[in-house]
Design an enzyme around this catalytic site. Structure first.
Site, PDB file in Angstrom:
ATOM      1  N   SER A 179       1.560  -9.673  -0.917  1.00  0.00           N
ATOM      2  CA  SER A 179       1.163  -8.403  -0.791  1.00  0.00           C
ATOM      3  C   SER A 179       1.393  -7.650   0.447  1.00  0.00           C
ATOM      4  O   SER A 179       1.271  -6.425   0.636  1.00  0.00           O
ATOM      5  CB  SER A 179      -0.149  -7.983  -1.342  1.00  0.00           C
ATOM      6  OG  SER A 179      -1.137  -8.867  -0.503  1.00  0.00           O
ATOM      7  N   LYS A 227       0.814  -1.170   0.318  1.00  0.00           N
ATOM      8  CA  LYS A 227      -0.056   0.211   0.061  1.00  0.00           C
ATOM      9  C   LYS A 227       0.819   1.232  -0.054  1.00  0.00           C
ATOM     10  O   LYS A 227       0.562   2.253  -0.503  1.00  0.00           O
ATOM     11  CB  LYS A 227      -0.934  -0.005   1.025  1.00  0.00           C
ATOM     12  CG  LYS A 227      -1.904  -1.024   1.018  1.00  0.00           C
ATOM     13  CD  LYS A 227      -3.217  -0.966   0.192  1.00  0.00           C
ATOM     14  CE  LYS A 227      -4.420  -2.040   0.114  1.00  0.00           C
ATOM     15  NZ  LYS A 227      -5.461  -1.695  -0.911  1.00  0.00           N
ATOM     16  N   GLU A 286     -10.233   5.834   3.342  1.00  0.00           N
ATOM     17  CA  GLU A 286     -10.780   4.612   3.955  1.00  0.00           C
ATOM     18  C   GLU A 286      -9.900   3.479   4.140  1.00  0.00           C
ATOM     19  O   GLU A 286      -8.956   3.406   3.383  1.00  0.00           O
ATOM     20  CB  GLU A 286     -11.991   4.109   3.243  1.00  0.00           C
ATOM     21  CG  GLU A 286     -11.734   3.183   2.075  1.00  0.00           C
ATOM     22  CD  GLU A 286     -10.841   3.838   0.930  1.00  0.00           C
ATOM     23  OE1 GLU A 286     -10.082   3.010   0.346  1.00  0.00           O
ATOM     24  OE2 GLU A 286     -10.824   4.884   0.630  1.00  0.00           O
TER      25      GLU A 286
END
Length: 433
Positions: free
Chosen positions: A415, A128, A150
């Site tokens: 990830s 991210k 969010e």
């Protein structure tokens, strides 16, 4: 198959009207898409990947998103912006992250070799931060004072809180009450980093409701803030921007895998919720003779409300400002969804994923909760790597596929790491300890 490979290798592969190419489970037909130039062609100037994407916004937000798009288009090709982003990735994020060969995990499933792109080693523990630092840099260029977002699993929230601290910006993170309780370690990290974590108590109290609340807040603050969407979805230009920032994952992995093995992997695999980690991985391999497989969460089963496999069971629909494939209830509204992985429980997927699904270039499969948990423990105990539950879905499908393939190689995008999931796993699966 030889002709298919030759066209790919020459950079001339494209799907043409009335033609079909097949490679393994991959079928292309009835589309004028040249994958050698895909990233330049899509999205179009209006933000569409085929018929998916766009920007469906209230009138008062149109200028705000146009401002973001204009700013991004102004600086995305700027050498100053690119060099600064590269410096941040190297000196702050710790990129490049490595590709790792899972020797013992591979032996446990047969002769097929499983490799991991270790995004769990990216600063903050997931992929991210790749787009959050890009979005933070863009916000600074635009003179914004606050980042709004969010989060579901909390990895995007932590990454954006990190970016806000780095660039000296305020940060509001909206998170469903269910996920606040489930992902307590990440909530604590966001608060330590200085973010304001706002608990959302409406509806199912998960990711969709967090997105609703973040959009509503942005509607009143767009003059001084920028909404940093946490995946490759939302209104244009966010599917494009997040894709571009995440492309570093696939570019690194491709180069590293070839350096390690002398060839491309047979399969590239990644989990798909909204789709940021997977789109960044897949797009680097679009014009290569490689099977691309996105793994969606089957959750508890096929019934509505028991899974979040939108590309598997969904249909075309508009939500949160973009047109894509979404799960619907009997009234045509976004259906309730569920996954053991908080970052995957979203009733739609990014528009580029929907387009690649229709083209047949990416296959979308599923893994359920039990398969994901099994993969979580196997990777932990055989390789000493504790994966995020989101990533565990991709590992689970890779293990199953490896047995079917017999030989060959599978590259999985790991990830994120599983620190955030430990309390939940210990509570729900004590018998596995």
């Amino acid at each position: 198959m030889a002709e298919w490979y030759r066209l790919l290798a020459s950079g001339l592969f494209y799907a043409k009207n009335s033609q079909k190419f097949k490679f393994g489970g991959l079928i292309m037909e009835n589309n004028n898409v040249n994958f050698a130039t895909f990233l330049k062609q899509y999205p179009d100037k209006n933000g569409y990947f085929g018929r998916y994407g766009g920007a469906y916004l209230p009138d008062e937000l149109v200028p705000a998103f146009n401002e973001i798009n204009d700013a991004y288009q102004t600086i995305c090709k700027s050498s100053k912006f690119i060099q600064e982003l590269r410096r941040i990735r190297k000196e702050f994020q710790g990129r490049p992250t490595p590709v790792y060969h899972c020797d013992r995990l591979s032996k446990s499933v047969g002769k097929c070799q499983i490799y991991l792109k270790r995004e769990d080693l990216n600063h903050t523990g997931a992929h991210k931060l790749n787009h959050c630092m890009g979005e933070g840099l863009l916000a600074s260029f635009m003179g914004k004072k606050k980042l709004i977002a969010e989060t579901g699993a909390g990895q995007h929230g932590v990454a954006l809180a990190t970016a806000a601290a780095y660039f000296g910006l305020k940060c509001d993170i909206y998170m469903g009450e269910v996920d606040v309780k489930k992902q307590a370690p990440n909530v604590a990290r966001m608060k330590v980093l200085g973010a304001n974590v706002i608990t959302v108590t409406k509806g199912l109290k998960t990711l969709k409701e967090a997105v609703d609340a973040a959009f509503e807040a942005y509607l009143h603050e767009y003059d001084d803030a920028i909404y940093c969407i946490g995946s490759a979805l939302g209104p244009h230009p966010f599917p494009m921007m997040v894709r571009d920032f995440q492309l570093v994952v696939g570019q690194e992995a491709k180069e590293q895998f070839i350096a390690m093995t002398g060839e491309l992997p047979d399969v590239v695999c990644a989990c798909v919720g909204g789709g940021s980690n997977s789109i960044g991985m897949f797009d680097a391999f679009l014009n290569d003779p490689v099977r691309l497989i996105g793994v969606e969460p089957m959750g508890r089963g096929k019934n509505i409300g028991d899974n979040a496999a939108s590309l598997t069971y969904g249909e075309e629909g508009i939500m949160h400002g973009f047109n894509s494939i979404m799960l619907k209830d009997e009234n045509g509204n976004p259906a309730p969804v569920y996954s053991i992985a908080s970052g995957l429980d979203y009733p739609s997927a990014g528009p580029e994923h929907a387009f690649l699904r229709d083209l047949g270039r990416v296959e979308y499969k599923t893994a359920d909760d039990e398969e994901a948990v099994d993969a979580f423990f196997k990777l932990s105990r055989l390789e000493g790597i504790i994966p995020a539950l989101e990533s565990s879905h991709a590992v689970a499908y890779a293990m199953k596929l490896a047995k079917e393939m017999g030989t060959g190689s599978i590259l999985v995008n790991l990830s994120g790491r599983g620190d955030k999931d430990m309390d939940y796993i210990l509570e729900k699966y004590p018998e596995k300890l």
